[in-house]
Design an enzyme around this catalytic site. Structure first.
Site, PDB file in Angstrom:
ATOM      1  N   ASN A 206       0.867  -1.184   0.000  1.00  0.00           N
ATOM      2  CA  ASN A 206       0.000   0.000   0.000  1.00  0.00           C
ATOM      3  C   ASN A 206       0.903   1.234   0.000  1.00  0.00           C
ATOM      4  OD1 ASN A 206      -1.838   2.016   0.481  1.00  0.00           O
ATOM      5  ND2 ASN A 206      -2.267   1.404   2.594  1.00  0.00           N
TER       6      ASN A 206
ATOM      7  N   LYS B 194       0.089   4.300  -0.298  1.00  0.00           N
ATOM      8  CA  LYS B 194      -0.540   5.498   0.280  1.00  0.00           C
ATOM      9  C   LYS B 194      -0.302   6.697  -0.631  1.00  0.00           C
ATOM     10  CE  LYS B 194      -0.087   3.321   4.741  1.00  0.00           C
ATOM     11  NZ  LYS B 194       0.035   3.453   6.191  1.00  0.00           N
TER      12      LYS B 194
ATOM     13  N   GLU C  35      -5.600  -4.675  10.622  1.00  0.00           N
ATOM     14  CA  GLU C  35      -4.550  -3.689  10.831  1.00  0.00           C
ATOM     15  C   GLU C  35      -4.821  -2.923  12.123  1.00  0.00           C
ATOM     16  OE1 GLU C  35      -2.440  -2.625   6.936  1.00  0.00           O
ATOM     17  OE2 GLU C  35      -4.181  -1.324   7.069  1.00  0.00           O
TER      18      GLU C  35
ATOM     19  N   GLY D 298       2.354   2.382  10.727  1.00  0.00           N
ATOM     20  CA  GLY D 298       3.303   3.485  10.555  1.00  0.00           C
ATOM     21  C   GLY D 298       3.999   3.906  11.837  1.00  0.00           C
TER      22      GLY D 298
ATOM     23  N   SER E 284       3.211  -2.020  10.355  1.00  0.00           N
ATOM     24  CA  SER E 284       4.672  -2.091  10.529  1.00  0.00           C
ATOM     25  C   SER E 284       5.253  -3.468  10.202  1.00  0.00           C
ATOM     26  CB  SER E 284       5.064  -1.645  11.940  1.00  0.00           C
ATOM     27  OG  SER E 284       4.673  -0.298  12.158  1.00  0.00           O
TER      28      SER E 284
HETATM   29  P1  PGA Z   1       2.749   0.357   7.657  1.00  0.00           P
HETATM   30  O1  PGA Z   1       1.319   0.582   6.976  1.00  0.00           O
HETATM   31  O2  PGA Z   1       3.303  -0.922   7.118  1.00  0.00           O
HETATM   32  O3  PGA Z   1       3.569   1.559   7.237  1.00  0.00           O
HETATM   33  O4  PGA Z   1       2.531   0.291   9.125  1.00  0.00           O
HETATM   34  C1  PGA Z   1       0.437  -0.489   6.812  1.00  0.00           C
HETATM   35  C2  PGA Z   1      -0.853  -0.008   6.219  1.00  0.00           C
HETATM   36  O5  PGA Z   1      -1.315   1.079   6.600  1.00  0.00           O
HETATM   37  O6  PGA Z   1      -1.451  -0.680   5.357  1.00  0.00           O
END
Ligand code: PGA
Length: 260
Positions: free
Chosen positions: A9, A11, A168, A174, A214
């Site tokens: 993802n 984003k 999640e 994040g 993460s």
């Molecule tokens: P992250 O994001 O791996 O940066 O924690 C995961 C997500 O939001 O799908």
């Protein structure tokens, strides 16, 4: 065994078509022509077309990060399922916590989007998860129950079998904090139990439930080895081809070994 799904993802990244093409190209070349895990990239809308071109000839699927529930009409700024299919999408992420919590998306909206995705023959990746306060208040299952019930309302068992869920925990997204494999597995088992209750055991056994929050090269193997964790939705670590490929490799190793 369910086939693992590793999805990146991106984003609101990267900031240019050139950088998006380079990232997709890096993943494509590193992965090669065949893989025994499913891999999907979810770039921003504006890069979908370019990334689809870059991915041609590779087994990597293409996901959008959202969609609107209407197919067309006077809905300024929105993008529909048929449009996503037209630019090469195979999957679509729905109800990411950044949309639920940052933009006020409701379970009813997620449900409408899910039905639109199924109607367009896109594979939906529906995100659910509790906040830190909800976990500390021991409300994780209650929150997930509400999200699952609302988001998947009105689906037949056959439709539900084709939905990908992504657990999640909001506190892990994040932040560098990851649910331990034990914490994640416990929630995934709860989700599968709910699926079995509502749609039956056979359907529950087919639903792919990803973990996200993460996920990194150094924690992917132990998370993916858990019996009810069927892949990863990766944010930050999906922005570096090398890191994302290492997570895919962890999934391939788990697949080769087989789960207990
Ligand atoms: P992250 O994001 O791996 O940066 O924690 C995961 C997500 O939001 O799908």
């Amino acid at each position: 065994m369910r086939t693992l799904l590793i999805a990146g993802n991106w984003k609101l990244n990267p900031t240019s078509t050139e950088a998006a093409a380079a990232l997709a190209d890096g993943v494509k070349n590193g992965l090669g022509p065949a893989t025994d895990v499913h891999v999907v990239l979810a770039p921003p809308f504006v890069f979908l077309n370019k990334v689809d071109q870059v991915l041609e000839g590779s087994p990597i699927g293409l996901a959008a990060q959202d969609l609107y529930w209407e197919s067309n009409g006077a809905f300024t700024g929105e993008v529909s399922g048929p449009m996503l299919v037209d630019v090469g999408c195979t999957h679509v992420v729905i109800g990411h916590s950044e949309r639920r919590h940052g933009m006020g998306e409701t379970d009813a909206q997620v449900n409408a989007k899910l039905k639109a995705a199924l109607a367009a023959k896109l594979i939906p990746i529906v995100c659910i998860g509790e906040t830190k306060d909800e976990r500390l208040g021991e409300k994780t299952e209650e929150v997930l129950l509400g999200q699952l019930t609302g988001s998947l309302a009105g689906l037949t068992a056959e439709e539900a079998a084709g939905v990908v869920l992504a657990y999640e925990p909001v506190w892990a997204i994040g932040t560098g904090l990851t649910a331990t494999p034990e914490q994640a597995q416990a929630v995934h088992a709860y989700i599968r139990g709910w699926l079995a209750q509502v749609f039956g055991e056979a359907t529950a056994a087919r639903v792919v439930v990803q973990y996200g929050g993460s996920v990194k090269p150094d924690n992917a193997a132990e998370l993916l080895a858990c019996p009810d964790i069927d892949g990863a939705l990766v944010g930050g670590a999906a922005l570096k081809a090398g890191d994302f490929l290492a997570i895919i490799k962890a999934g391939q190793d788990v697949t080769a070994r087989g789960k207990s």
